[in-house]
Design a protein around this motif. Structure first.
Motif, mmCIF file in Angstrom:
data_model
loop_
_atom_site.group_PDB
_atom_site.id
_atom_site.type_symbol
_atom_site.label_atom_id
_atom_site.label_comp_id
_atom_site.label_asym_id
_atom_site.label_seq_id
_atom_site.Cartn_x
_atom_site.Cartn_y
_atom_site.Cartn_z
ATOM 1 N N ALA A 1 4.833 11.494 21.488
ATOM 2 C CA ALA A 1 6.186 11.954 21.144
ATOM 3 C C ALA A 1 7.194 10.825 21.322
ATOM 4 C CB ALA A 1 6.564 13.159 22.006
ATOM 5 N N GLY A 2 7.123 10.135 22.464
ATOM 6 C CA GLY A 2 8.038 9.025 22.704
ATOM 7 C C GLY A 2 7.793 7.859 21.767
ATOM 8 N N PHE A 3 6.522 7.560 21.500
ATOM 9 C CA PHE A 3 6.187 6.445 20.609
ATOM 10 C C PHE A 3 6.724 6.688 19.202
ATOM 11 C CE2 PHE A 3 3.277 4.619 17.451
ATOM 12 C CZ PHE A 3 3.351 3.274 17.785
ATOM 13 N N ASN A 4 6.485 7.887 18.662
ATOM 14 C CA ASN A 4 6.975 8.191 17.316
ATOM 15 C C ASN A 4 8.494 8.103 17.243
ATOM 16 O OD1 ASN A 4 4.394 8.624 16.357
ATOM 17 N ND2 ASN A 4 4.471 10.833 16.611
ATOM 18 N N GLN A 5 9.151 8.550 18.306
ATOM 19 C CA GLN A 5 10.607 8.506 18.318
ATOM 20 C C GLN A 5 11.110 7.057 18.304
ATOM 21 O OE1 GLN A 5 11.903 11.275 17.836
ATOM 22 N NE2 GLN A 5 14.004 11.386 18.578
ATOM 23 N N VAL A 6 10.464 6.201 19.092
ATOM 24 C CA VAL A 6 10.865 4.793 19.150
ATOM 25 C C VAL A 6 10.628 4.111 17.803
ATOM 26 C CG1 VAL A 6 10.277 2.544 20.160
ATOM 27 C CG2 VAL A 6 10.562 4.543 21.635
ATOM 28 N N VAL A 7 9.444 4.304 17.221
ATOM 29 C CA VAL A 7 9.116 3.672 15.946
ATOM 30 C C VAL A 7 10.071 4.143 14.848
ATOM 31 C CG1 VAL A 7 7.353 3.539 14.138
ATOM 32 C CG2 VAL A 7 6.709 3.257 16.532
ATOM 33 N N ASN A 8 10.454 5.410 14.901
ATOM 34 C CA ASN A 8 11.320 5.968 13.873
ATOM 35 C C ASN A 8 12.736 5.392 13.912
ATOM 36 O OD1 ASN A 8 11.228 7.712 11.653
ATOM 37 N ND2 ASN A 8 12.273 9.349 12.757
ATOM 38 N N TYR A 9 13.194 4.972 15.117
ATOM 39 C CA TYR A 9 14.593 4.560 15.254
ATOM 40 C C TYR A 9 14.778 3.094 15.638
ATOM 41 C CZ TYR A 9 15.764 9.491 14.915
ATOM 42 O OH TYR A 9 15.908 10.775 14.452
ATOM 43 N N ILE B 1 7.370 18.243 21.209
ATOM 44 C CA ILE B 1 8.170 17.522 22.206
ATOM 45 C C ILE B 1 9.145 16.577 21.509
ATOM 46 C CG2 ILE B 1 8.065 15.882 24.127
ATOM 47 C CD1 ILE B 1 5.266 17.042 24.749
ATOM 48 N N GLN B 2 8.672 15.881 20.473
ATOM 49 C CA GLN B 2 9.539 14.973 19.731
ATOM 50 C C GLN B 2 10.701 15.721 19.076
ATOM 51 O OE1 GLN B 2 7.555 12.748 16.662
ATOM 52 N NE2 GLN B 2 9.431 11.722 15.995
ATOM 53 N N THR B 3 10.423 16.926 18.595
ATOM 54 C CA THR B 3 11.483 17.734 18.000
ATOM 55 C C THR B 3 12.551 18.082 19.027
ATOM 56 O OG1 THR B 3 9.909 18.668 16.409
ATOM 57 C CG2 THR B 3 11.972 19.871 16.746
ATOM 58 N N LEU C 1 23.502 16.196 21.319
ATOM 59 C CA LEU C 1 24.359 15.178 21.921
ATOM 60 C C LEU C 1 24.812 14.134 20.906
ATOM 61 C CD1 LEU C 1 22.447 14.600 25.294
ATOM 62 C CD2 LEU C 1 24.507 15.964 24.915
ATOM 63 N N GLY C 2 23.983 13.889 19.880
ATOM 64 C CA GLY C 2 24.353 12.916 18.850
ATOM 65 C C GLY C 2 24.648 11.538 19.418
ATOM 66 N N LEU C 3 23.765 11.048 20.305
ATOM 67 C CA LEU C 3 24.018 9.779 20.993
ATOM 68 C C LEU C 3 23.882 8.592 20.043
ATOM 69 C CD1 LEU C 3 22.022 10.449 24.291
ATOM 70 C CD2 LEU C 3 24.477 10.725 23.907
ATOM 71 N N ASP C 4 24.578 7.507 20.367
ATOM 72 C CA ASP C 4 24.423 6.286 19.584
ATOM 73 C C ASP C 4 23.049 5.688 19.840
ATOM 74 O OD1 ASP C 4 24.735 3.844 21.663
ATOM 75 O OD2 ASP C 4 26.058 5.481 22.256
ATOM 76 N N ILE C 5 22.642 4.778 18.959
ATOM 77 C CA ILE C 5 21.263 4.298 18.981
ATOM 78 C C ILE C 5 20.928 3.549 20.260
ATOM 79 C CG2 ILE C 5 21.790 2.148 17.753
ATOM 80 C CD1 ILE C 5 18.638 4.339 17.383
ATOM 81 N N SER C 6 21.862 2.787 20.818
ATOM 82 C CA SER C 6 21.582 2.055 22.051
ATOM 83 C C SER C 6 21.351 3.005 23.220
ATOM 84 C CB SER C 6 22.739 1.091 22.360
ATOM 85 O OG SER C 6 22.485 0.375 23.546
ATOM 86 N N THR C 7 22.188 4.033 23.336
ATOM 87 C CA THR C 7 22.021 5.003 24.418
ATOM 88 C C THR C 7 20.726 5.784 24.257
ATOM 89 O OG1 THR C 7 24.436 5.215 24.504
ATOM 90 C CG2 THR C 7 23.159 6.885 25.651
ATOM 91 N N GLN C 8 20.318 6.017 23.013
ATOM 92 C CA GLN C 8 19.045 6.700 22.791
ATOM 93 C C GLN C 8 17.891 5.951 23.455
ATOM 94 O OE1 GLN C 8 18.058 7.886 18.759
ATOM 95 N NE2 GLN C 8 20.225 8.191 18.277
ATOM 96 N N PHE C 9 17.907 4.622 23.367
ATOM 97 C CA PHE C 9 16.800 3.860 23.950
ATOM 98 C C PHE C 9 16.854 3.870 25.477
ATOM 99 C CE2 PHE C 9 15.822 2.764 19.729
ATOM 100 C CZ PHE C 9 14.545 2.254 19.721
ATOM 101 N N LEU C 10 18.019 4.090 26.052
ATOM 102 C CA LEU C 10 18.097 4.325 27.495
ATOM 103 C C LEU C 10 17.385 5.631 27.847
ATOM 104 C CD1 LEU C 10 19.183 3.670 30.339
ATOM 105 C CD2 LEU C 10 21.309 4.855 29.681
ATOM 106 N N ILE C 11 17.592 6.649 27.012
ATOM 107 C CA ILE C 11 16.922 7.931 27.227
ATOM 108 C C ILE C 11 15.408 7.788 27.064
ATOM 109 C CG2 ILE C 11 16.709 10.309 26.409
ATOM 110 C CD1 ILE C 11 19.348 9.722 27.799
#
Length: 426
Positions: free
Chosen positions: A238-246, A365-367, A379-389
């Motif tokens: 779930a985390g890997f797909n999210q990272v690759v997607n963004y 989980i990714q959803t 939350l609609g977070l910006d892309i940099s904050t997303q990678f903190l999450i």
């Protein structure tokens, strides 16, 4: 380059918070029905459906504009990824069981080589020939159209793994697989053979297959070993797909493509090569994964977490690239180990079932991550904050498996000490 790249009128916020989440939602909605349909229609029609979806995706990318059009792109790309299961399932249906390992190796190698060649070619065309993204997508459209035409000439399988089986059901895995560490109640529940299509109506036969799939899942997840490996698989994927997607959006933030040299294709090529190298290395490592497996999951998940946090805190694009290379290499290493540990003593039917279900859980989980972190309705977070999450998310995975591995190692040592003391007692 993202799938929404050709439309220059889109803002980063629209791409991040309104367009890309549609892929996750579509993939989740389509995965289970496509999984059943793939087996029911014997694979080839779903391969053709995937080809049509690919063509529609790239036609929209080339000639459509606006948020709604790009959301349609993500929907059809969700169809593409949901139908990927048909590729390997088709291969397994037309070769004998003794060739599964060799065929799997060939298919994985071809896929990795193709991904590497595509990334290198794209990078060379952009850096040296200054080819625009429009023409890159036109080349891709020609490629997927050719693949679609080739699919027409594939022979139609006469059997499938669940709905159109010729042979009798395979015996249950031995004590070292699904039945290991199972509770007495679960062990007592042996699956019953599936009725064949000729002995019952179509609806009753489908119901019997679904019930059999449920029993197989219950039995396999009754093994604590398989349960823990599957838990890591779902969480990490779930985390890997999210990272690759963004990740492409993060790279564009660190080094905007309109004002900086872009090396995304070269980085993807290197990442694919490192992933294949680490995956191959697993076959030559002699480790007792029953003891050290969870420790490896914890340690390499910690490296994944550190890589993602580096990508958040640095403004240097090269540090971002390095973090992504480390992240993908570690994930590919661990997913290869997890695949082997799950598949080692399972029949192909049960492995396909667990593979599909683990990916379904990962997608669920990714959803949740997408709805909460990315979607504009969350939350609609910006892309940099997303990678903190995402870095924090892998930190949680690290904690789970490090604690579990420490408990396992201490338990084994205490057990060995107790056995040694009993053996030396008068």
């Amino acid at each position: 380059m993202t799938r929404s790249g050709p439309d220059k009128n889109l803002t980063t916020e629209e791409v991040t918070n309104q367009i890309l989440p549609v892929w996750t939602y579509s993939y989740l909605a389509l995965l289970f029905p496509v999984f059943l349909l793939t087996d029911y229609v014997r694979y080839k029609p779903v391969l053709l459906l995937q080809g049509i979806s690919l063509i529609v995706t790239w036609l929209l990318l080339l000639f459509a504009h606006g948020v709604l059009a790009m959301q349609l792109v993500e929907f059809f790309y969700g169809m593409v990824t949901a139908t990927e299961v048909a590729y390997y399932a088709y291969i397994y249906s037309v070769v004998s069981t003794q060739h599964y390992q060799k065929v799997t190796s060939y298919c994985r190698s071809v896929t990795l080589v193709a991904a590497t060649v595509a990334a290198v070619l794209g990078q060379l065309l952009v850096s040296l020939a200054h080819v625009s993204y429009f023409y890159l997508n036109a080349i891709t459209l020609a490629s997927v159209s050719l693949a679609f035409l080739c699919a027409f000439f594939l022979p139609m399988p006469q059997r499938s793994m669940f709905f159109h089986r010729r042979d009798a059901p395979e015996p249950l895995p031995g004590p070292s697989s699904c039945q290991e560490e199972r509770s007495p109640d679960a062990a007592a529940r042996a699956p019953t053979p599936q009725p064949q299509a000729g002995n019952a109506g179509p609806h009753r036969h489908m119901l019997s297959v679904l019930l059999q799939l449920g029993r197989d899942l219950r039995d396999c997840y009754g093994s604590r070993k398989l349960l823990y490996w599957s838990l890591w698989w779902a969480l990490a994927t779930a985390g890997f797909n999210q990272v690759v997607n963004y990740v492409q959006l993060l790279w564009d933030l660190r080094a905007p493509s309109h004002s900086s040299a872009v090396y995304n294709g070269a980085v993807e090529a290197i990442a694919t090569f490192l992933g294949s190298a680490t995956s191959m290395a697993v076959g030559y490592v002699k480790v007792n994964w029953d003891i050290s497996g969870e420790l490896a999951l914890g340690i390499f998940s910690a490296l994944d977490s550190g890589s993602l946090l580096l990508m958040h805190f640095t403004d240097n694009i090269w540090a971002c690239y390095a973090g992504y290379l480390a992240f993908k290499a570690c994930y590919m290493l661990l997913i290869t180990i997890a695949t082997f540990q799950i598949a080692v003593n399972l029949s192909m039917e049960r492995y396909a079932l667990m593979f599909g279900f683990n990916n379904f859980v990962a997608l669920a989980i990714q959803t949740i991550l997408t709805v909460v972190v990315v979607d504009s309705r969350g939350l609609g977070l910006d892309i940099s904050t997303q990678f903190l999450i995402y870095g924090s998310y892998f930190t949680v995975i690290t904690g789970i498996f490090l604690i579990r591995s420490i408990y396992t190692i201490i338990s084994i040592k205490c057990r060995n000490t107790s056995v040694a003391a009993e053996s030396t007692a008068p």
